[in-house]
Design a protein around this motif. Sequence first.
Motif, PDB file in Angstrom:
ATOM      1  N   GLN A   1      27.352  27.994  14.250  1.00  0.00           N
ATOM      2  CA  GLN A   1      28.094  28.147  12.999  1.00  0.00           C
ATOM      3  C   GLN A   1      28.743  26.832  12.584  1.00  0.00           C
ATOM      4  OE1 GLN A   1      27.724  30.765  11.109  1.00  0.00           O
ATOM      5  NE2 GLN A   1      26.428  31.638  12.717  1.00  0.00           N
ATOM      6  N   THR A   2      29.200  26.053  13.562  1.00  0.00           N
ATOM      7  CA  THR A   2      29.761  24.743  13.250  1.00  0.00           C
ATOM      8  C   THR A   2      28.702  23.840  12.627  1.00  0.00           C
ATOM      9  OG1 THR A   2      31.434  24.867  14.997  1.00  0.00           O
ATOM     10  CG2 THR A   2      30.807  22.667  14.233  1.00  0.00           C
TER      11      THR A   2
ATOM     12  N   ARG B   1      26.004  24.701  11.033  1.00  0.00           N
ATOM     13  CA  ARG B   1      25.645  25.180   9.698  1.00  0.00           C
ATOM     14  C   ARG B   1      26.723  24.826   8.673  1.00  0.00           C
ATOM     15  NH1 ARG B   1      23.648  31.227   9.441  1.00  0.00           N
ATOM     16  NH2 ARG B   1      22.952  30.415   7.420  1.00  0.00           N
ATOM     17  N   ALA B   2      27.968  24.855   9.106  1.00  0.00           N
ATOM     18  CA  ALA B   2      29.058  24.495   8.202  1.00  0.00           C
ATOM     19  C   ALA B   2      29.070  23.009   7.896  1.00  0.00           C
ATOM     20  CB  ALA B   2      30.401  24.914   8.803  1.00  0.00           C
ATOM     21  N   ASN B   3      28.489  22.209   8.795  1.00  0.00           N
ATOM     22  CA  ASN B   3      28.510  20.752   8.630  1.00  0.00           C
ATOM     23  C   ASN B   3      27.180  20.204   8.129  1.00  0.00           C
ATOM     24  OD1 ASN B   3      31.153  20.604   9.498  1.00  0.00           O
ATOM     25  ND2 ASN B   3      30.624  20.190  11.626  1.00  0.00           N
TER      26      ASN B   3
END
Length: 267
Positions: free
Chosen positions: A167-168, A170-172
């Motif tokens: 998730q990190t 994908r957020a970045n």
Amino acid sequence: MSTVRKHWRLISLQGAMLLVCCAAIIAAAWGDGAARAQGSAEAALDPVLLQRVDDVREHLALTAMDMAAMGVGRDQAVMVLGDLRSWVESNLQAIERSEQAVLEAQRQLRQTQQSIRVGPRDEQQIRRVPTLISEVATANQAKAALLDSAANAVATRLSAEQSAVWQTARANTGVPLRYRYAPGLRSDEKAAITDALARRQTDKSRSRFSDADAKLGANQREAVAAARTNQLLLIDQIRLAEMEVLPREVEPVFHQDVETPGTPPER
């Protein structure tokens, strides 16, 4: 003398038998190699399917480097890639339609803009531009939503810790790969990291990443270091899983594509 001739005949016979055996072994090995090559070519997936899988993996931050950073090993990677491949196979037509919708919206926008530049001035064409820009954005959002739905096909294969790294990442999206796994990056921090990497490093005694690393907090630096360690340890296992689940006509040559001191960043 007769004894010598007798032994010479025996030696000649043994030599001939050895040559025959060697020829048989070489022929068998060549045939086996040819069969393996033919089998590999027959097992290779359709290039269009492979490209679509690659597109989905890039969109979802499930590239080989991403999966290695999460701590995914070979067996787990086989399951993740297998689920993703199955999803793409089942949704290939929908993916193609979404891609065509994006291309068509972009084509109409380009044609209208070109017509406005060439002239003569047409107020109706000018008023259409905002609508066409909106249609391009809508088509891209629809495509992204479709590809996002593929995440549900693989999410259950990951542990809670791996999912957090995922998730990190994908957020970045858009952040240089080295820093993709730093949790909690704000938009201004992402911009600062990108700018720091873009500036020429004048102090040769310092790492090219020192300015960008300074933008991170302690927990972010720890997360980045852990991800890079996993990449070094697991990238080859991910490559092996890719060869098993996503066979290609020409398999990639194994190489270490994790950043090492003195090499430029991946992006």
